[in-house]
Scaffold this motif. Structure first.
Motif, PDB file in Angstrom:
ATOM      1  N   MET A   1       0.834  -1.200   0.000  1.00  0.00           N
ATOM      2  CA  MET A   1       0.000   0.000   0.000  1.00  0.00           C
ATOM      3  C   MET A   1       0.871   1.254   0.000  1.00  0.00           C
ATOM      4  SD  MET A   1      -2.293   1.433   3.094  1.00  0.00           S
ATOM      5  CE  MET A   1      -3.966   1.231   2.572  1.00  0.00           C
ATOM      6  N   LYS A   2       0.460   2.227  -0.837  1.00  0.00           N
ATOM      7  CA  LYS A   2       1.196   3.497  -0.828  1.00  0.00           C
ATOM      8  C   LYS A   2       0.567   4.398   0.231  1.00  0.00           C
ATOM      9  CE  LYS A   2       2.685   7.142  -4.018  1.00  0.00           C
ATOM     10  NZ  LYS A   2       3.643   7.649  -3.084  1.00  0.00           N
ATOM     11  N   TYR A   3       1.389   4.917   1.146  1.00  0.00           N
ATOM     12  CA  TYR A   3       0.879   5.855   2.143  1.00  0.00           C
ATOM     13  C   TYR A   3       0.703   7.227   1.486  1.00  0.00           C
ATOM     14  CZ  TYR A   3       2.192   2.405   5.714  1.00  0.00           C
ATOM     15  OH  TYR A   3       2.291   1.266   6.474  1.00  0.00           O
ATOM     16  N   SER A   4      -0.472   7.810   1.675  1.00  0.00           N
ATOM     17  CA  SER A   4      -0.759   9.107   1.065  1.00  0.00           C
ATOM     18  C   SER A   4      -1.901   9.751   1.849  1.00  0.00           C
ATOM     19  CB  SER A   4      -1.203   8.918  -0.387  1.00  0.00           C
ATOM     20  OG  SER A   4      -2.413   8.193  -0.397  1.00  0.00           O
ATOM     21  N   LEU A   5      -2.220  10.973   1.471  1.00  0.00           N
ATOM     22  CA  LEU A   5      -3.340  11.663   2.093  1.00  0.00           C
ATOM     23  C   LEU A   5      -4.624  10.868   1.851  1.00  0.00           C
ATOM     24  CD1 LEU A   5      -3.683  14.228   3.694  1.00  0.00           C
ATOM     25  CD2 LEU A   5      -4.246  15.435   1.581  1.00  0.00           C
ATOM     26  N   PHE A   6      -4.710  10.295   0.636  1.00  0.00           N
ATOM     27  CA  PHE A   6      -5.892   9.520   0.264  1.00  0.00           C
ATOM     28  C   PHE A   6      -6.023   8.278   1.159  1.00  0.00           C
ATOM     29  CE2 PHE A   6      -7.837   6.145  -2.343  1.00  0.00           C
ATOM     30  CZ  PHE A   6      -9.096   6.714  -2.493  1.00  0.00           C
ATOM     31  N   SER A   7      -4.903   7.509   1.312  1.00  0.00           N
ATOM     32  CA  SER A   7      -4.999   6.287   2.128  1.00  0.00           C
ATOM     33  C   SER A   7      -5.280   6.646   3.585  1.00  0.00           C
ATOM     34  CB  SER A   7      -3.742   5.435   1.999  1.00  0.00           C
ATOM     35  OG  SER A   7      -2.630   6.112   2.504  1.00  0.00           O
ATOM     36  N   ASN A  11      -8.592   5.319   5.545  1.00  0.00           N
ATOM     37  CA  ASN A  11      -8.454   4.564   6.793  1.00  0.00           C
ATOM     38  C   ASN A  11      -9.016   5.295   7.998  1.00  0.00           C
ATOM     39  OD1 ASN A  11      -6.973   1.842   6.551  1.00  0.00           O
ATOM     40  ND2 ASN A  11      -6.031   3.191   5.022  1.00  0.00           N
ATOM     41  N   THR A  12      -9.113   6.609   7.889  1.00  0.00           N
ATOM     42  CA  THR A  12      -9.771   7.355   8.972  1.00  0.00           C
ATOM     43  C   THR A  12     -11.250   6.981   9.003  1.00  0.00           C
ATOM     44  OG1 THR A  12      -8.211   9.131   8.601  1.00  0.00           O
ATOM     45  CG2 THR A  12     -10.124   9.673   9.923  1.00  0.00           C
ATOM     46  N   LEU A  13     -11.843   6.853   7.791  1.00  0.00           N
ATOM     47  CA  LEU A  13     -13.255   6.443   7.737  1.00  0.00           C
ATOM     48  C   LEU A  13     -13.449   5.075   8.385  1.00  0.00           C
ATOM     49  CD1 LEU A  13     -14.245   7.589   4.118  1.00  0.00           C
ATOM     50  CD2 LEU A  13     -14.873   8.647   6.305  1.00  0.00           C
ATOM     51  N   GLY A  14     -12.450   4.201   8.224  1.00  0.00           N
ATOM     52  CA  GLY A  14     -12.522   2.858   8.822  1.00  0.00           C
ATOM     53  C   GLY A  14     -12.005   2.826  10.246  1.00  0.00           C
ATOM     54  N   LYS A  15     -11.870   3.998  10.860  1.00  0.00           N
ATOM     55  CA  LYS A  15     -11.382   4.127  12.251  1.00  0.00           C
ATOM     56  C   LYS A  15     -10.028   3.430  12.446  1.00  0.00           C
ATOM     57  CE  LYS A  15     -15.538   5.282  14.624  1.00  0.00           C
ATOM     58  NZ  LYS A  15     -16.884   4.862  14.498  1.00  0.00           N
ATOM     59  N   HIS A  16      -9.240   3.422  11.409  1.00  0.00           N
ATOM     60  CA  HIS A  16      -7.871   2.897  11.432  1.00  0.00           C
ATOM     61  C   HIS A  16      -7.782   1.418  11.810  1.00  0.00           C
ATOM     62  CE1 HIS A  16      -6.327   6.842  10.622  1.00  0.00           C
ATOM     63  NE2 HIS A  16      -7.086   7.324  11.602  1.00  0.00           N
ATOM     64  N   ARG A  17      -8.889   0.670  11.518  1.00  0.00           N
ATOM     65  CA  ARG A  17      -8.861  -0.748  11.875  1.00  0.00           C
ATOM     66  C   ARG A  17      -8.374  -1.615  10.727  1.00  0.00           C
ATOM     67  NH1 ARG A  17     -14.852  -1.327  13.633  1.00  0.00           N
ATOM     68  NH2 ARG A  17     -14.886   0.221  11.983  1.00  0.00           N
ATOM     69  N   PHE A  18      -8.219  -1.037   9.523  1.00  0.00           N
ATOM     70  CA  PHE A  18      -7.957  -1.894   8.360  1.00  0.00           C
ATOM     71  C   PHE A  18      -6.618  -1.625   7.680  1.00  0.00           C
ATOM     72  CE2 PHE A  18     -12.601  -1.200   8.776  1.00  0.00           C
ATOM     73  CZ  PHE A  18     -12.926  -2.480   9.205  1.00  0.00           C
ATOM     74  N   LEU A 106      11.236   6.037   0.556  1.00  0.00           N
ATOM     75  CA  LEU A 106      10.646   4.868   1.224  1.00  0.00           C
ATOM     76  C   LEU A 106       9.132   4.982   1.365  1.00  0.00           C
ATOM     77  CD1 LEU A 106      13.144   4.247   4.202  1.00  0.00           C
ATOM     78  CD2 LEU A 106      13.225   3.297   1.891  1.00  0.00           C
ATOM     79  N   ASN A 107       8.585   6.146   1.011  1.00  0.00           N
ATOM     80  CA  ASN A 107       7.156   6.428   1.245  1.00  0.00           C
ATOM     81  C   ASN A 107       6.811   6.149   2.719  1.00  0.00           C
ATOM     82  OD1 ASN A 107       4.035   4.800   0.632  1.00  0.00           O
ATOM     83  ND2 ASN A 107       4.351   6.995   0.617  1.00  0.00           N
TER      84      ASN A 107
END
Ligand SMILES: Cc1cc2nc3c(=O)[nH]c(=O)nc-3n(C[C@H](O)[C@H](O)[C@H](O)COP(=O)(O)OP(=O)(O)OC[C@H]3O[C@@H](n4cnc5c(N)ncnc54)[C@H](O)[C@@H]3O)c2cc1C
Length: 416
Positions: A1-7, A11-18, A106-107
């Protein structure tokens, strides 16, 4: 997974569980092209550059515990390139340049913070020595500025400038220096290496080598024998133990170095400060704690804890430099086992055994070296040639007398 503002948003919508794991735990295979022993910053960086620069992905990193819990996660997180001797200054300047772009590469957010370092001086002779060092840094492109007491006072007014014994006369400043979140470096490199195909194997302790006719062919581990024609040792404070297993001795002693963190206070120190009249250096973490350290404990040990006597010495130096520290509560301290070489400079070289390579002797400065050490060690293992930035870090310099004695203190690890 690329870490970005989008991801982050998703993941904020998923309460950071996923969030997916940063890397998948690999089970050891029986054979690899290259094995790296030690999943600290250096070992993981080496594996990453083997995959990234040399396209060698059939690589295993064997870590006896869990990554990030060795010195890479125990240091005081300072990165700098303020060396005098050309062999060191070329290398550390390269490392500092790598830090500047590492997070993008390293993203991964490693909280690289170029907040600057102030090396204080307290006498005319020390000022002259720092001026010379600063000139060498400027020539190397690392940047340096010599400032007087007035300028230092503007930056850090809370220091004891008029201390009768150690008056502060000025500082050598390197603005590009700073701090990096130390354990994030291990995770960032692990994630990037694993995504390129490297196996990161935790809880796998190397306890012996298989050798024949002066050549190494495999390691014995707590998870079975694993073969590879090329094996790199990158185990920091355990370097001499691994060398002994392979049948040779290293000019390295293991010593304990402690670090200390206070309770969180409001922002006070926005750079790194080193005391020039004793061994004390301090910065403030983003959580607010003052992070500081000092001298070695002064005896050989493989224990990751230090003694109260050294703690007292370090705090005494702190009081001489910034008396306000006496009002702050010390919250935590810990120790790490550092691999002290005899001249204070590292070793990145072949070992006496064919196919076995060694990266060691980092004393208490190996964290800032991590990207350059990984790059140079990967180059050496992949090409059997030293990298141009690390050609001087040979093992036999201690035999030939071509030591890189940065401090000019001689062959005493406790003085480096
Ligand atoms: C208190 C303290 C403060 C420091 N402050 C700074 C600083 O501010 N700036 C700086 O530049 N440097 C600093 N250093 C030094 C720096 O942390 C080290 O030089 C550097 O981290 C060493 O490289 P590493 O990250 O690969 O080591 P480590 O993280 O120790 O990695 C070595 C790994 O090898 C593993 N290992 C050991 N034996 C085996 C085995 N038999 N089999 C498999 N795995 C094995 C260990 O478990 C460990 O994870 C400090 C060190 C300490 C202790």
């Amino acid at each position: 997974m690329k870490y970005s503002l989008f991801s982050l948003a998703v993941n904020t919508l998923g309460k950071h569980r996923f969030w997916p794991p940063m890397f998948t735990e690999a089970a050891p295979r029986r054979n690899y092209e290259i094995i790296i022993i030690g999943g600290g910053g250096h070992g993981l960086a080496t594996a990453y550059y083997l995959a990234k620069v040399h396209n060698i992905t059939n690589v295993a990193v064997l870590e006896k515990g869990v990554i990030g819990l060795g010195n890479v996660g125990r240091n005081t997180a300072i990165v700098r390139a303020n060396y005098l001797l050309p062999e060191n200054s070329i290398f550390y300047q390269h490392a500092l340049t790598q830090w500047e772009t590492l997070e993008r590469e390293l993203n991964f957010n490693a909280m690289v913070s170029q907040r600057g370092i102030l090396n204080l001086f307290h006498s005319d002779a020390q000022r002259d020595a720092f001026a010379r060092r600063g000139n060498a840094m400027i020539i190397e492109g690392a940047g340096a500025e010599l400032v007087g007491a007035g300028q230092v006072k503007k930056m850090v007014p809370f220091l004891d400038f008029d201390n009768a014994r150690f008056p502060i006369l000025g500082a050598l400043v390197q603005k590009r220096a700073g701090t990096v979140r130390h354990d994030a470096v291990a995770w960032g490199y692990a994630r990037a290496a694993a995504s390129l195909g490297v196996d990161i194997i935790q809880n796998c302790e190397v306890n012996g080598f298989e050798t024949a006719n002066g050549r190494v062919s495999a390691v014995h581990t707590t998870r079975g024998t694993i073969a590879a024609p090329k094996i790199g040792i990158s185990v920091a404070g355990s370097s001499s133990l691994l060398a002994e297993m392979a049948g040779f001795r290293l000019p390295v002693e293991s010593h304990v170095l402690q670090a200390f963190v206070t309770e969180a206070i409001k922002p006070l120190i926005n750079n790194v400060i080193t005391f020039g009249a004793g061994h004390f250096y301090v910065s403030q973490s983003d959580k607010g704690g003052l992070v500081f350290g000092g001298d070695l404990d002064g005896y050989n040990s493989y224990a990751q804890r230090g003694g109260i006597n050294t703690m007292r010495d370090v705090v005494e130096s702190g009081m001489a430099l910034m008396p306000l520290i006496g009002r702050i509560k010390l919250l935590r301290s810990w120790g790490g086992v550092v691999d002290m070489s005899m001249d204070g400079s590292p070793i990145i070289d072949r070992s006496p055994l064919e196919g076995l390579y060694i990266n060691a002797g980092w004393c208490y400065g190996g964290f800032k070296a991590t990207p350059a050490a990984g790059l140079a060690f990967a180059h050496l293992i992949a090409r059997d040639q030293p990298h141009e930035i690390a050609g001087a870090f040979t093992l036999d310099r201690f035999l030939s007398g071509h030591i890189i004695d940065e401090k000019g203190q001689g062959a005493q690890p406790n003085l480096h």
